[in-house]
Design a protein around this motif. Sequence first.
Motif, PDB file in Angstrom:
ATOM      1  N   LEU A 115      10.245   2.921  -9.177  1.00  0.00           N
ATOM      2  CA  LEU A 115      11.339   2.380  -8.375  1.00  0.00           C
ATOM      3  C   LEU A 115      11.291   2.928  -6.949  1.00  0.00           C
ATOM      4  O   LEU A 115      11.479   2.179  -5.981  1.00  0.00           O
ATOM      5  N   ILE A 116      11.012   4.205  -6.797  1.00  0.00           N
ATOM      6  CA  ILE A 116      10.915   4.785  -5.455  1.00  0.00           C
ATOM      7  C   ILE A 116       9.763   4.129  -4.692  1.00  0.00           C
ATOM      8  O   ILE A 116       9.908   3.790  -3.512  1.00  0.00           O
ATOM      9  N   GLY A 117       8.647   3.909  -5.364  1.00  0.00           N
ATOM     10  CA  GLY A 117       7.521   3.212  -4.730  1.00  0.00           C
ATOM     11  C   GLY A 117       7.887   1.789  -4.342  1.00  0.00           C
ATOM     12  O   GLY A 117       7.512   1.308  -3.263  1.00  0.00           O
ATOM     13  N   MET A 176       0.817  -1.200   0.000  1.00  0.00           N
ATOM     14  CA  MET A 176       0.000   0.000   0.000  1.00  0.00           C
ATOM     15  C   MET A 176       0.865   1.270   0.000  1.00  0.00           C
ATOM     16  O   MET A 176       0.590   2.197  -0.700  1.00  0.00           O
ATOM     17  N   LEU A 177       1.943   1.271   0.822  1.00  0.00           N
ATOM     18  CA  LEU A 177       2.797   2.451   0.897  1.00  0.00           C
ATOM     19  C   LEU A 177       3.475   2.721  -0.441  1.00  0.00           C
ATOM     20  O   LEU A 177       3.626   3.874  -0.838  1.00  0.00           O
ATOM     21  N   GLY A 178       3.875   1.661  -1.134  1.00  0.00           N
ATOM     22  CA  GLY A 178       4.511   1.839  -2.434  1.00  0.00           C
ATOM     23  C   GLY A 178       3.601   2.535  -3.426  1.00  0.00           C
ATOM     24  O   GLY A 178       4.006   3.488  -4.102  1.00  0.00           O
ATOM     25  N   LYS A 179       2.363   2.094  -3.510  1.00  0.00           N
ATOM     26  CA  LYS A 179       1.387   2.703  -4.425  1.00  0.00           C
ATOM     27  C   LYS A 179       1.095   4.147  -4.023  1.00  0.00           C
ATOM     28  O   LYS A 179       1.038   5.031  -4.875  1.00  0.00           O
ATOM     29  N   GLN A 180       0.925   4.382  -2.729  1.00  0.00           N
ATOM     30  CA  GLN A 180       0.690   5.747  -2.243  1.00  0.00           C
ATOM     31  C   GLN A 180       1.855   6.665  -2.608  1.00  0.00           C
ATOM     32  O   GLN A 180       1.644   7.816  -2.981  1.00  0.00           O
ATOM     33  N   THR A 181       3.069   6.161  -2.494  1.00  0.00           N
ATOM     34  CA  THR A 181       4.254   6.949  -2.810  1.00  0.00           C
ATOM     35  C   THR A 181       4.269   7.306  -4.292  1.00  0.00           C
ATOM     36  O   THR A 181       4.472   8.475  -4.651  1.00  0.00           O
ATOM     37  N   VAL A 182       4.034   6.322  -5.150  1.00  0.00           N
ATOM     38  CA  VAL A 182       4.008   6.574  -6.594  1.00  0.00           C
ATOM     39  C   VAL A 182       2.907   7.576  -6.938  1.00  0.00           C
ATOM     40  O   VAL A 182       3.131   8.540  -7.682  1.00  0.00           O
ATOM     41  N   ASP A 183       1.711   7.374  -6.391  1.00  0.00           N
ATOM     42  CA  ASP A 183       0.587   8.283  -6.673  1.00  0.00           C
ATOM     43  C   ASP A 183       0.888   9.714  -6.229  1.00  0.00           C
ATOM     44  O   ASP A 183       0.587  10.674  -6.940  1.00  0.00           O
ATOM     45  N   THR A 184       1.491   9.867  -5.065  1.00  0.00           N
ATOM     46  CA  THR A 184       1.826  11.202  -4.564  1.00  0.00           C
ATOM     47  C   THR A 184       2.862  11.871  -5.455  1.00  0.00           C
ATOM     48  O   THR A 184       2.735  13.064  -5.788  1.00  0.00           O
TER      49      THR A 184
END
Length: 177
Positions: A161-163, A1-9
């Motif tokens: 990649l960051i996500g 979940m955090l990975g997707k949130q990071t990419v979306d942000t």
Amino acid sequence: MLGKQTVDTLKRLASEGPQVVSALSWSDDGAKVVAVPADAADARVDLADLDRFSATLRELAVTCHAAPMVPDVRAWLSDHAAATIRALGFLEEPLAVWELEASERIAQLRSSPPHRDESEVTYWEVVLHCADQPSATLARYRWAPGMPERERVEYPATFALIGRMAAALERALTCEA
């Protein structure tokens, strides 16, 4: 979940600008700092630059919300260091435990072996903190003979990649890797 949130942000920041990302601030040295909240953990992404699909990463930090029961700090650090090594197996160089200090409640992991270019060494470093809210930071460093100390280097990375890195750190901190 955090990975997707990071990419979306990061995508929102790139497409809609800083005014729509309420969790954006600037550090004293001009870096963009993006806070990404999620259910189980939060991410902090320090960026030097950003375009439509990628960013120049300075540091990624993930902090879990839950306070773990830690009867044995050394065992906790060892288990989570191993989980981190597995979860971040996609990085250029594999990670290994560099230092584990139970009294300070930290484990430091570094690329092993680091990338060598003539006499210069470049490597990833992850620092795990066993605290009320476990956390991990990830950054890339460079050192060469004659330098008084190592320096953090900026790393160009896609949002994906960051996500992926954020998700890997979250899994490692919760030992879901």
